[in-house]
Write a protein that holds these residues in place. Structure first.
Motif, PDB file in Angstrom:
ATOM      1  N   GLU A   1       0.822  -1.217   0.000  1.00  0.00           N
ATOM      2  CA  GLU A   1       0.000   0.000   0.000  1.00  0.00           C
ATOM      3  C   GLU A   1       0.855   1.266   0.000  1.00  0.00           C
ATOM      4  O   GLU A   1       0.552   2.244  -0.672  1.00  0.00           O
ATOM      5  CB  GLU A   1      -0.929  -0.013   1.220  1.00  0.00           C
ATOM      6  CG  GLU A   1      -2.017  -1.071   1.121  1.00  0.00           C
ATOM      7  CD  GLU A   1      -2.724  -1.279   2.444  1.00  0.00           C
ATOM      8  OE1 GLU A   1      -3.328  -0.327   2.943  1.00  0.00           O
ATOM      9  OE2 GLU A   1      -2.665  -2.397   2.979  1.00  0.00           O
TER      10      GLU A   1
ATOM     11  N   PHE B   1      -6.288  -8.158  -4.286  1.00  0.00           N
ATOM     12  CA  PHE B   1      -5.997  -7.133  -3.276  1.00  0.00           C
ATOM     13  C   PHE B   1      -5.064  -6.056  -3.837  1.00  0.00           C
ATOM     14  O   PHE B   1      -5.354  -4.864  -3.767  1.00  0.00           O
ATOM     15  CB  PHE B   1      -5.375  -7.810  -2.043  1.00  0.00           C
ATOM     16  CG  PHE B   1      -4.834  -6.856  -1.015  1.00  0.00           C
ATOM     17  CD1 PHE B   1      -5.679  -6.255  -0.100  1.00  0.00           C
ATOM     18  CD2 PHE B   1      -3.472  -6.558  -0.954  1.00  0.00           C
ATOM     19  CE1 PHE B   1      -5.180  -5.372   0.852  1.00  0.00           C
ATOM     20  CE2 PHE B   1      -2.974  -5.682  -0.007  1.00  0.00           C
ATOM     21  CZ  PHE B   1      -3.829  -5.093   0.897  1.00  0.00           C
TER      22      PHE B   1
ATOM     23  N   LYS C   1      -5.849  -1.938  -5.094  1.00  0.00           N
ATOM     24  CA  LYS C   1      -5.122  -0.775  -4.577  1.00  0.00           C
ATOM     25  C   LYS C   1      -4.539   0.055  -5.733  1.00  0.00           C
ATOM     26  O   LYS C   1      -4.601   1.287  -5.725  1.00  0.00           O
ATOM     27  CB  LYS C   1      -3.984  -1.225  -3.649  1.00  0.00           C
ATOM     28  CG  LYS C   1      -4.449  -1.951  -2.404  1.00  0.00           C
ATOM     29  CD  LYS C   1      -5.073  -0.999  -1.417  1.00  0.00           C
ATOM     30  CE  LYS C   1      -5.574  -1.716  -0.170  1.00  0.00           C
ATOM     31  NZ  LYS C   1      -6.396  -0.845   0.677  1.00  0.00           N
TER      32      LYS C   1
ATOM     33  N   ASP D   1      -4.883   0.068   5.483  1.00  0.00           N
ATOM     34  CA  ASP D   1      -5.949  -0.791   6.011  1.00  0.00           C
ATOM     35  C   ASP D   1      -5.678  -1.134   7.476  1.00  0.00           C
ATOM     36  O   ASP D   1      -4.530  -1.284   7.882  1.00  0.00           O
ATOM     37  CB  ASP D   1      -6.037  -2.095   5.198  1.00  0.00           C
ATOM     38  CG  ASP D   1      -6.719  -1.866   3.850  1.00  0.00           C
ATOM     39  OD1 ASP D   1      -7.215  -0.749   3.637  1.00  0.00           O
ATOM     40  OD2 ASP D   1      -6.742  -2.793   3.023  1.00  0.00           O
TER      41      ASP D   1
ATOM     42  N   THR E   1      -5.983  -6.534  11.894  1.00  0.00           N
ATOM     43  CA  THR E   1      -7.118  -7.421  12.170  1.00  0.00           C
ATOM     44  C   THR E   1      -6.811  -8.453  13.247  1.00  0.00           C
ATOM     45  O   THR E   1      -7.691  -9.168  13.690  1.00  0.00           O
ATOM     46  CB  THR E   1      -7.543  -8.177  10.897  1.00  0.00           C
ATOM     47  OG1 THR E   1      -6.412  -8.898  10.391  1.00  0.00           O
ATOM     48  CG2 THR E   1      -8.038  -7.222   9.828  1.00  0.00           C
TER      49      THR E   1
ATOM     50  N   ARG F   1      -1.494  -7.665  10.619  1.00  0.00           N
ATOM     51  CA  ARG F   1      -2.378  -8.157   9.560  1.00  0.00           C
ATOM     52  C   ARG F   1      -2.658  -9.650   9.641  1.00  0.00           C
ATOM     53  O   ARG F   1      -3.638 -10.131   9.111  1.00  0.00           O
ATOM     54  CB  ARG F   1      -1.744  -7.867   8.203  1.00  0.00           C
ATOM     55  CG  ARG F   1      -1.759  -6.406   7.827  1.00  0.00           C
ATOM     56  CD  ARG F   1      -3.161  -5.980   7.369  1.00  0.00           C
ATOM     57  NE  ARG F   1      -3.190  -4.573   7.063  1.00  0.00           N
ATOM     58  CZ  ARG F   1      -2.791  -4.061   5.915  1.00  0.00           C
ATOM     59  NH1 ARG F   1      -2.314  -4.834   4.974  1.00  0.00           N
ATOM     60  NH2 ARG F   1      -2.863  -2.771   5.717  1.00  0.00           N
TER      61      ARG F   1
END
Length: 607
Positions: A84, A109, A113, A302, A305, A360
């Motif tokens: 990213e 993914f 982006k 992002d 998680t 992540r």
């Protein structure tokens, strides 16, 4: 000199690093007789051992008077934060797709982006020399993926190059094998736009990666957005919401030339360079001339998680195998990691000796732990847990949902569907993928997949391939069954004896060989029954007048289960920890004293 800045993006194992090696070799960056390691861009020890890219890295090649700055990016979703950031400093991307596997979750993914930033991708269908290649089908699937992700007309009109990075050739036709990569070089130069920068304005650059050098200090890499920077030039660092952080002089400007970073006297807008001289500036800060007052915009990352608790090692063996054991040393190391790794978040817990590390995925956090143990740290790590959130509109509790793509032999697909369903996963798609294999696509809660990979390999006899990527936050899926077996816990401290372990083998699998140190509360094996079992692994054979001490002593032990760091993190329950030192990975109960364990379990049951 003309400049092109391009990132190589793809799913894991689709050949990014091998392709960069090939481009470096054919552009003349290596001498013919120069010895260069395979996958030269994977310079980190862990990257070479695991065969994966963990950190994004820059290099540059020259092709017919044009300098092409290339960024090699990681393929695992856990290291998506690297991708990213990198996309913000390039003007185009090469999307690599395997000629037999086709687009995979991480392909989706990274492409999403790139498209969102308005970049125009070049598609490279790699590995077209494989016998099972289906290059044209994969090209069509990739076009469909572009459409599904909302690509505009300019992005949909992508050039497609067919290549074999391993064999060192690229062509516009998969059936037409060429001698070199010239076709890909030409497409990069013609299709990628020149950097959209302001050559005449004051100097400004957004820091994209950070690393520490023992001689130069902090080195910040990024693309120069405007102006020119000269060695020893005066600059300041700006941060969104905080204003100026520091001022200083640039002591060194490093430009990428092949695999080397060479000092240069000056660098201009559009080039990717590394700067040394600042002590506070970090990733996403703007380094600029003194007259610049507004920081450059940076892409939001992002959210994390998954989280683990890192705490000091308080076992009886603490301090015997590592030299960095205090909470202050652990905290300093974690804070250094968070500075350069934007996908990791560190926060202190109520217990001052413990820190919550959010990231992540399990692989990303396991790599951080492995790096720390190699640097001499000792620590205790909790079971990974997912991070829930409250829906901003409804206020309901939501959890991270992952898209899981599984390639398995048809005979094992039923077992996999059943296992993922038990973990609250929902089957979305099931289709043959050739060669007697099926591709299954699930949406499953991230917490249900913690620790599943080992069982998945057992169910598919080691032949299955599972790929996961964050999909979205969704409603809480309810309770998920935990581990079905208990553990064997040592009730004594000392060295494990062969006689004791031989007699315990009937109870379940052992995790330790004989002769290793054990302590009260340490987990030495798995109990075949659901309950935990306290055992004595030190017990020696009783001596009598009738039996010599040496007779019957040579027992044959079954090879214990090798508990690697990833296996251990996936295996432990909520009341257990993994003790990590430079020499060992041990499993233990959170509370070593049996009376304290009972007290805490009663307390948890009452709550």
């Amino acid at each position: 000199m003309d400049i092109r800045n391009i990132a190589i993006i793809a799913h894991v194992d689709h050949g990014k690093t091998t392709l960069v090696d090939c481009l470096l070799r054919q552009s003349g960056s290596f001498r013919d007789n120069q010895r260069v390691a395979e996958r030269a861009m994977d310079s980190n020890d862990l990257e070479q051992e695991r065969g994966i890219t963990i950190l994004a890295k820059c290099t540059s090649v020259e092709w017919e008077g044009v300098r092409i700055n290339i960024v090699d990016t990681p393929g695992h979703a856990d290291f998506g934060g690297e991708v990213e950031r990198i996309l913000g400093m390039v003007d185009g991307v090469c999307l690599l797709v395997d000629a037999s596997e086709g687009p995979m979750p991480q392909t989706k993914f990274v492409l999403a982006k790139a498209l969102a930033l308005g970049l125009k991708p070049i598609v490279v269908v790699n590995k077209v020399d494989k016998p099972e290649q289906r290059a044209y089908e994969v090209q069509d699937e990739t076009f469909d993926l572009f459409g599904a992700l909302g690509a505009n007309e300019a992005q949909l009109d992508f050039p497609c190059v067919f290549a074999s990075a391993k064999a060192g050739w690229a062509s516009m036709d998969p059936d037409e094998k060429t001698e070199d990569m010239a076709a890909l070089f030409d497409v990069i130069v013609s299709h990628t736009s020149e950097p959209d920068v302001n050559a005449d304005g004051p100097f400004s650059m957004l820091a994209t990666t950070l690393e520490a050098d023992p001689y130069l200090g902090r080195i910040l890499t990024g693309r120069i957005e405007s102006g020119t920077i000269v060695a020893n030039g005066q600059v300041h660092a700006l941060r969104a919401g905080s204003g100026r952080i520091e001022s200083g002089r640039i002591t060194k400007i490093l430009a990428f030339r092949g695999l080397e970073r060479q000092p240069v006297e000056s660098a201009s807008a559009g080039d990717i360079v590394a700067l040394a001289g600042l002590s506070e500036a970090t990733v996403a800060d703007t380094i600029a001339a003194i007259e610049v007052t507004e920081p450059l915009p940076s892409q939001p990352i992002d959210p994390s998680t998954l989280a683990m608790t890192f705490s000091i090692n308080d076992s009886p063996l603490a301090g015997q195998e590592g030299d960095k054991v205090t909470s202050r040393q652990i905290r300093d190391r974690l804070m250094r990691e968070a500075e350069g790794n934007v996908a990791i978040r560190i926060s202190e817990t109520q217990d001052k000796d413990a820190f919550e590390v959010a990231g992540r995925g399990e692989l990303q956090l396991a790599v951080l732990i492995e790096q720390m143990r190699r640097e001499g740290y000792e620590l205790s790590v909790s079971r990974p847990r997912v991070l829930f959130r409250s829906n901003p509109e409804t206020g309901k509790r939501e959890e991270p949902i992952e898209e899981v793509v599984v390639d398995v032999d048809e005979e094992y697909s039923g077992a996999v569907v059943q296992s993922v369903s038990e973990r609250r996963g929902e089957l979305q798609d099931m289709r043959p993928s050739g060669g007697g294999k099926q591709r299954l696509t699930f949406l499953a809660p991230a917490r249900g997949l913690i620790g599943y990979h080992g069982l998945f390999l057992t169910e598919t006899r080691g032949t299955g391939v599972m790929n996961r990527v964050f999909h979205a936050y969704g409603p809480h899926k309810g309770a998920i069954a935990a581990r079905r077996t208990g553990v064997m816990i040592s009730m004594e401290t000392g060295k494990a004896s062969p006689y004791a372990l031989f007699n315990l083998e009937d109870r379940g699998l052992m995790f330790i060989p004989s002769g290793v140190p054990v302590y009260q509360g340490m987990i030495i094996g798995e109990n075949a029954k659901p309950s935990d079992l306290e055992v004595n692994p030190l017990k020696a054979k009783q001596l009598t007048n009738f039996r010599a001490s040496g007779k019957d002593e040579s027992v044959t032990l079954t090879t214990p289960v090798d508990m690697t760091l990833e296996k251990a993190l996936a295996y432990i329950a909520d009341d257990e920890l993994v003790e990590v030192t430079p020499k060992a990975v041990r499993l233990r109960k959170r509370y070593l004293d049996p009376h304290e364990r009972k007290r805490q379990s009663r307390k948890a049951a009452a709550e």
